[in-house]
Write a protein that holds these residues in place. Structure first.
Motif, PDB file in Angstrom:
ATOM      1  N   TYR A 133       0.782  -1.230   0.000  1.00 12.07           N
ATOM      2  CA  TYR A 133       0.000   0.000   0.000  1.00 12.07           C
ATOM      3  C   TYR A 133       0.817   1.285   0.000  1.00 12.07           C
ATOM      4  N   THR A 136       5.218   3.866  -4.076  1.00 12.75           N
ATOM      5  CA  THR A 136       5.173   5.026  -4.971  1.00 12.75           C
ATOM      6  C   THR A 136       6.325   4.873  -5.947  1.00 12.75           C
ATOM      7  N   LEU A 147       1.245   6.284  -8.893  1.00  8.88           N
ATOM      8  CA  LEU A 147       0.665   5.302  -7.996  1.00  8.88           C
ATOM      9  C   LEU A 147      -0.250   4.303  -8.707  1.00  8.88           C
ATOM     10  N   SER A 148      -0.689   4.626  -9.891  1.00  7.06           N
ATOM     11  CA  SER A 148      -1.734   3.826 -10.512  1.00  7.06           C
ATOM     12  C   SER A 148      -1.295   2.395 -10.795  1.00  7.06           C
ATOM     13  N   GLU A 151      -1.775   0.401  -7.613  1.00  9.98           N
ATOM     14  CA  GLU A 151      -3.211   0.254  -7.371  1.00  9.98           C
ATOM     15  C   GLU A 151      -3.823  -0.735  -8.357  1.00  9.98           C
ATOM     16  N   GLN A 152      -3.388  -0.667  -9.587  1.00  9.06           N
ATOM     17  CA  GLN A 152      -3.893  -1.570 -10.615  1.00  9.06           C
ATOM     18  C   GLN A 152      -3.499  -3.008 -10.319  1.00  9.06           C
ATOM     19  N   ARG A 154      -2.963  -4.302  -7.396  1.00  6.94           N
ATOM     20  CA  ARG A 154      -3.771  -4.768  -6.273  1.00  6.94           C
ATOM     21  C   ARG A 154      -5.160  -5.210  -6.738  1.00  6.94           C
ATOM     22  N   ARG A 155      -5.785  -4.411  -7.584  1.00  3.06           N
ATOM     23  CA  ARG A 155      -7.110  -4.764  -8.091  1.00  3.06           C
ATOM     24  C   ARG A 155      -7.052  -6.038  -8.919  1.00  3.06           C
TER      25      ARG A 155
END
Length: 211
Positions: A133, A136, A147-148, A151-152, A154-155
């Protein structure tokens, strides 16, 4: 075998605040992924808490661990230095912390590189570390994404662990090559193996030994 609570205390004692925060984030994501994919949540937590336990040890100490545990270490010292801490952490987990579960030890050992024939827990710890989490990524790696990408990942990992492991390994290999850094052979073999298993084709085991 060391308990999850004991592993947490050990990590807090031996790691810097920043590295400990990362470790806790990896645990959080690893448990979430384990729950989503039917893996053992306790094993995921324990592997996550110990995965970086050797990360801040000096080079000489890592080499000493390999020398003192030559059979377990295998070829660890001949691999790129940035991945040494995974093998060293697995050795410490086995020899000092009483971890006797091969699945946990494997996940700790290959958390930065992957390996051919990755288990579900291997993939969970690899992705939990890569997409934890606080990540960066430097802009020279990901441009506007910043950050994307984390995040991507993780999804995607919650939806399809295998495909996301391929995605993560591909990104890691590309980043290292772009930065002129050595790519561990295990990562290349893991990437080829996962792609073959997921998309079809011959795995790295089937092509091993071919000229």
């Amino acid at each position: 075998m060391i308990s999850v609570d004991e592993a947490k205390r050990l990590a807090k004692k031996n790691l810097s605040p920043k590295r400990y925060e990362h470790t806790c984030n990896v645990r959080k994501l690893a448990v979430k992924l384990a729950k989503a994919h039917g893996a053992d949540e306790k094993k995921a937590a324990l592997a996550a808490l110990l995965h970086d336990i050797a990360k801040e040890l000096p080079r000489d100490r890592l080499l000493q661990i390999f020398t003192e545990n030559a059979i377990i270490a295998g070829n660890a010292a001949q691999r790129p230095a940035p991945v040494w801490h995974g093998a060293a952490a697995a050795i410490l987990a086995q020899t000092q912390y009483g971890v006797d579960d091969g699945e946990i030890l494997s996940a700790i050992r290959c958390h930065t590189t992957g390996r051919p024939g990755m288990t579900k827990l291997d993939k969970i710890i690899y992705l939990a570390d890569m997409a934890s989490y606080e990540r960066t990524y430097p802009p020279h790696w990901l441009g506007e994404a910043f950050l994307s990408e984390a995040e991507q990942l993780r999804r995607h990992a919650l939806a399809d662990l295998d495909r996301t492991a391929i995605e993560g390994l591909g990104l890691s290999i590309a980043w290292l090559k772009a930065g002129g850094k050595p790519v561990d052979e295990e990562s290349l073999l893991a990437y080829a193996d996962l792609r073959a298993r997921y998309y079809g084709g011959r795995t790295s085991e089937q092509t091993a030994g071919e000229p």
